[in-house]
Design a protein around this motif. Structure first.
Motif, short mmCIF file in Angstrom:
data_model
loop_
_atom_site.label_atom_id
_atom_site.label_comp_id
_atom_site.label_asym_id
_atom_site.label_seq_id
_atom_site.Cartn_x
_atom_site.Cartn_y
_atom_site.Cartn_z
N LEU A 135 -78.27 -0.83 -33.44
CA LEU A 135 -77.75 -1.62 -34.57
C LEU A 135 -76.86 -2.77 -34.12
O LEU A 135 -76.58 -3.66 -34.90
CB LEU A 135 -76.93 -0.71 -35.50
CG LEU A 135 -77.71 0.27 -36.37
CD1 LEU A 135 -76.74 1.20 -37.09
CD2 LEU A 135 -78.58 -0.46 -37.38
N LEU A 143 -79.17 -0.36 -42.90
CA LEU A 143 -80.62 -0.23 -43.01
C LEU A 143 -81.01 0.84 -44.02
O LEU A 143 -80.24 1.77 -44.28
CB LEU A 143 -81.22 0.12 -41.65
CG LEU A 143 -80.93 -0.83 -40.49
CD1 LEU A 143 -81.59 -0.30 -39.22
CD2 LEU A 143 -81.40 -2.23 -40.79
N ASN A 178 -74.36 2.29 -41.90
CA ASN A 178 -75.62 1.70 -41.48
C ASN A 178 -76.22 0.91 -42.65
O ASN A 178 -76.47 1.48 -43.71
CB ASN A 178 -76.57 2.82 -41.06
CG ASN A 178 -77.92 2.33 -40.58
OD1 ASN A 178 -78.23 1.14 -40.67
ND2 ASN A 178 -78.72 3.24 -40.09
N TRP A 206 -82.07 -1.34 -27.64
CA TRP A 206 -82.39 -0.93 -29.01
C TRP A 206 -81.10 -0.44 -29.67
O TRP A 206 -80.26 0.19 -29.03
CB TRP A 206 -83.42 0.20 -28.98
CG TRP A 206 -83.69 0.87 -30.30
CD1 TRP A 206 -84.68 0.57 -31.19
CD2 TRP A 206 -82.96 1.96 -30.87
NE1 TRP A 206 -84.60 1.41 -32.28
CE2 TRP A 206 -83.56 2.28 -32.11
CE3 TRP A 206 -81.85 2.71 -30.46
CZ2 TRP A 206 -83.09 3.29 -32.95
CZ3 TRP A 206 -81.39 3.73 -31.28
CH2 TRP A 206 -82.01 4.01 -32.50
N LYS A 220 -79.58 -9.62 -34.89
CA LYS A 220 -80.51 -9.33 -35.97
C LYS A 220 -80.04 -8.17 -36.83
O LYS A 220 -80.35 -8.08 -38.01
CB LYS A 220 -81.90 -9.03 -35.40
CG LYS A 220 -82.58 -10.23 -34.77
CD LYS A 220 -83.95 -9.86 -34.23
CE LYS A 220 -84.63 -11.07 -33.58
NZ LYS A 220 -85.95 -10.71 -33.02
N ASN A 221 -79.33 -7.24 -36.22
CA ASN A 221 -78.82 -6.10 -36.96
C ASN A 221 -77.30 -6.19 -37.07
O ASN A 221 -76.62 -6.62 -36.14
CB ASN A 221 -79.19 -4.79 -36.25
CG ASN A 221 -80.69 -4.59 -36.22
OD1 ASN A 221 -81.34 -4.66 -37.25
ND2 ASN A 221 -81.25 -4.38 -35.04
N TYR A 238 -82.62 4.71 -38.61
CA TYR A 238 -82.72 3.97 -37.36
C TYR A 238 -83.62 2.74 -37.50
O TYR A 238 -84.56 2.75 -38.29
CB TYR A 238 -83.33 4.86 -36.27
CG TYR A 238 -82.53 6.09 -35.95
CD1 TYR A 238 -81.31 6.00 -35.32
CD2 TYR A 238 -83.02 7.36 -36.26
CE1 TYR A 238 -80.58 7.14 -35.00
CE2 TYR A 238 -82.30 8.51 -35.95
CZ TYR A 238 -81.07 8.38 -35.32
OH TYR A 238 -80.35 9.49 -35.01
N PRO A 239 -83.36 1.71 -36.70
CA PRO A 239 -84.36 0.64 -36.54
C PRO A 239 -85.60 1.23 -35.87
O PRO A 239 -85.53 2.31 -35.26
CB PRO A 239 -83.66 -0.37 -35.62
CG PRO A 239 -82.23 0.01 -35.60
CD PRO A 239 -82.17 1.48 -35.88
N SER A 240 -86.72 0.53 -35.96
CA SER A 240 -87.95 1.02 -35.32
C SER A 240 -87.80 1.00 -33.80
O SER A 240 -87.24 0.07 -33.22
CB SER A 240 -89.14 0.13 -35.72
OG SER A 240 -89.36 0.20 -37.11
#
Length: 238
Positions: free
Chosen positions: A218, A28, A26, A216, A224-225, A32-34
Motif C-alpha cells: 500500500l 482499497l 486501507n 508490492w 499509486k496507493n 490487498y492490492p493484486s
C-alpha cells in the motif's frame, strides 16, 4: 480520574478519541492490492502485525503527573503508522501463488509476534529454518520482562535452497540506530541481495524501491496507493 462538567475525565477518555482519529485504514475495497503474476525465488516481508490495539504512552496519562490533563496525552501505536492486520487476514495473502518451487522467505518479526511469524510462514507453505538476522536497534523500549532492543528476520524455505548462492559471509547480527517507526535498516535487504544476487526477488509490504527487487504493498514509492486515517476521511467528506 476527575469530573469535568459532569463527565469523568481520565487518561483513557483523553486518548481514546485521538487514537480512533489517527488509526490508519486501507482505502482499497479488498484487503490487498493484486499480487504480481510472477514467481519469485526470494520473498522478503515485514508483515503489519496487529498488537490488539495496544498503545504506548508515557506519564502524561497519569493524573498526578499531568494535573487536570492540561498537557496533551502522548500515545503511540503501530496502527497510527499503517493499517495493521490480524493473523486470519495475513494468512489470506496468497504468497504461495508467487513463490517459486525453490524459494526462501525472509520475514521480520518482534519478540511478541515470534510464534505468530512461524505460524504465518508455515501457513504460506514454507518450513521455518533459522533466525537470519538480529537487529540491535541500539536503543530500548520498556518491556514487561526485559528492555526491548532487538527485532528479528526469520528464514523459511520451500523446496531446495535457491542456487547459485552468492555471498556466504553476511553477518546475522546487525547494530544500527532505530529510525522512524517501523523503518528497517537497508543493510538487511542489502545482505539478502548479496546472498542471492541473480535470483528473482520481491519485497512485500514495501515502502522503498531497491535495485533488482520488485515491490508490492500500500505504500510503494510510486504513489499509486495511499493510506488515509479515519480523521482524514472525515475531513474529506466535510
Amino acid at each position: 480520574m476527575e469530573k469535568n462538567s459532569g463527565k469523568i475525565v481520565s487518561g483513557y477518555s483523553k486518548y481514546d478519541p485521538e487514537a480512533k482519529r489517527r488509526k490508519k485504514i486501507n482505502p482499497l475495497e479488498d484487503i490487498y492490492p493484486s499480487l504480481p503474476d510472477e514467481k519469485y525465488d526470494i520473498i522478503y516481508c515485514d508483515p503489519p502485525w496487529d498488537y490488539g490495539g495496544k498503545m504506548q504512552y508515557d506519564k502524561s496519562s497519569i493524573k498526578s503527573e499531568n494535573e487536570g490533563f492540561q498537557k496533551n496525552i502522548f500515545i503511540s501505536s503501530a496502527s497510527f503508522k499503517y493499517p495493521t492486520l490480524k493473523m486470519k487476514d495475513l494468512k489470506k495473502l496468497d504468497v504461495p501463488s508467487i513463490a517459486a518451487d525453490d524459494c526462501i522467505l525472509f520475514m521480520w518479526t518482534t519478540g511478541p509476534q515470534l510464534a505468530n511469524a512461524v505460524n504465518l510462514g508455515e501457513s504460506w507453505g514454507f518450513e521455518y529454518k533459522t533466525v537470519a538476522f538480529v537487529w540491535d536497534k541500539m536503543v530500548h523500549n520498556p518491556g514487561r520482562y526485559t528492555l526491548s532492543q532487538t527485532e528479528f528476520v526469520l528464514a523459511f524455505k520451500k523446496g531446495r535452497f535457491p542456487s547459485p548462492r552468492g555471498a556466504r559471509n553476511v553477518r546475522q547480527l546487525l547494530s544500527s540506530p532505530r529510525g522512524i517507526h517501523s523503518e528497517k535498516p537497508d543493510a538487511v535487504i542489502e545482505g539478502i541481495t548479496k546472498m542471492f544476487p541473480t535470483q528473482k526477488k520481491i519485497e512485500l509490504f514495501a515502502r522503498k524501491n531497491y535495485i533488482g527487487w520488485d515491490n508490492w504493498g500500500l505504500e510503494i514509492p510510486d504513489g499509486k496507493n495511499i493510506i488515509l486515517t479515519q480523521g482524514e476521511i472525515k475531513d474529506k467528506k466535510e
